[in-house]
Write a protein that holds these residues in place. Structure first.
Motif, mmCIF file in Angstrom:
data_model
loop_
_atom_site.group_PDB
_atom_site.id
_atom_site.type_symbol
_atom_site.label_atom_id
_atom_site.label_comp_id
_atom_site.label_asym_id
_atom_site.label_seq_id
_atom_site.Cartn_x
_atom_site.Cartn_y
_atom_site.Cartn_z
ATOM 1 N N HIS A 85 0.841 -1.195 0.000
ATOM 2 C CA HIS A 85 0.000 0.000 0.000
ATOM 3 C C HIS A 85 0.882 1.253 0.000
ATOM 4 O O HIS A 85 1.956 1.244 0.584
ATOM 5 C CB HIS A 85 -0.893 -0.006 1.245
ATOM 6 N N VAL A 86 0.411 2.311 -0.647
ATOM 7 C CA VAL A 86 1.138 3.579 -0.695
ATOM 8 C C VAL A 86 0.249 4.665 -0.108
ATOM 9 O O VAL A 86 -0.919 4.793 -0.480
ATOM 10 C CB VAL A 86 1.514 3.950 -2.152
ATOM 11 N N LEU A 87 0.807 5.439 0.821
ATOM 12 C CA LEU A 87 0.135 6.615 1.366
ATOM 13 C C LEU A 87 0.818 7.841 0.781
ATOM 14 O O LEU A 87 2.012 8.031 0.989
ATOM 15 C CB LEU A 87 0.237 6.663 2.889
ATOM 16 N N GLY A 88 0.090 8.652 0.047
ATOM 17 C CA GLY A 88 0.677 9.833 -0.564
ATOM 18 C C GLY A 88 -0.112 11.082 -0.228
ATOM 19 O O GLY A 88 -1.292 11.005 0.104
ATOM 20 N N ASP A 89 0.537 12.237 -0.314
ATOM 21 C CA ASP A 89 -0.184 13.482 -0.084
ATOM 22 C C ASP A 89 -0.770 13.972 -1.408
ATOM 23 O O ASP A 89 -0.711 13.293 -2.429
ATOM 24 C CB ASP A 89 0.710 14.520 0.580
ATOM 25 N N LYS A 90 -1.343 15.166 -1.388
ATOM 26 C CA LYS A 90 -2.028 15.686 -2.573
ATOM 27 C C LYS A 90 -1.091 15.950 -3.742
ATOM 28 O O LYS A 90 -1.527 16.051 -4.877
ATOM 29 C CB LYS A 90 -2.785 16.971 -2.226
ATOM 30 N N GLY A 91 0.204 16.024 -3.490
ATOM 31 C CA GLY A 91 1.169 16.201 -4.569
ATOM 32 C C GLY A 91 1.215 15.009 -5.515
ATOM 33 O O GLY A 91 1.646 15.118 -6.650
ATOM 34 N N TYR A 92 0.759 13.859 -5.047
ATOM 35 C CA TYR A 92 0.755 12.644 -5.864
ATOM 36 C C TYR A 92 -0.623 12.328 -6.429
ATOM 37 O O TYR A 92 -0.843 11.249 -6.955
ATOM 38 C CB TYR A 92 1.248 11.455 -5.037
#
Length: 128
Positions: A37-44
């Motif tokens: 799983h990947v947790l990303g911020d709004k930049g992604y």
């Protein structure tokens, strides 16, 4: 870690970072090259990144930017549904943000005194 210039956005380096990522196994064996799983911020938040993750079978929790939501709403029924987003899972991202905050407390890293990428990488590794 992938080091780039200070003016390079997160989106452009996402695939480079993901291709260098190695997830250690709990027991013996070589590390996995694909996280669960990947947790990303709004930049992604982009359809290209979401599609890249989907093709590789990697789950993701990335919030949608306001401009993307507005474009989706203006499109009406011909535009796809919103991406899935789990707020409870996203709360785990604070660990990453706290790590960045701790690294930026080290003045040498925050102002990048090091001339070469190799010495800067060594400083970040020591601070980590």
């Amino acid at each position: 870690m992938v080091f780039t210039g200070g003016n390079t956005n997160d989106y452009a380096q996402f695939t480079a970072v993901m291709e260098t990522t190695r997830v250690p196994r709990l027991g013996p064996g070589r590390p996995r090259v694909r996280p669960d799983h990947v947790l990303g911020d709004k930049g992604y938040s982009s359809t290209a990144i979401r599609a890249w993750l989907r093709r590789r079978g990697i789950g993701h929790t990335i919030p949608e930017r306001a401009d993307q939501a507005g474009n989706r709403h203006r499109g009406g029924s011909r535009v796809c549904r919103p991406p899935a987003f789990d707020k409870q899972v996203y709360k785990q991202r604070n660990v990453v943000e706290r790590c960045f905050n701790r690294l930026k407390q080290w003045r040498g890293i925050a102002t990048r005194y090091d001339k070469t990428a190799q010495s800067y990488e060594a400083a970040v590794t020591l601070a980590s």
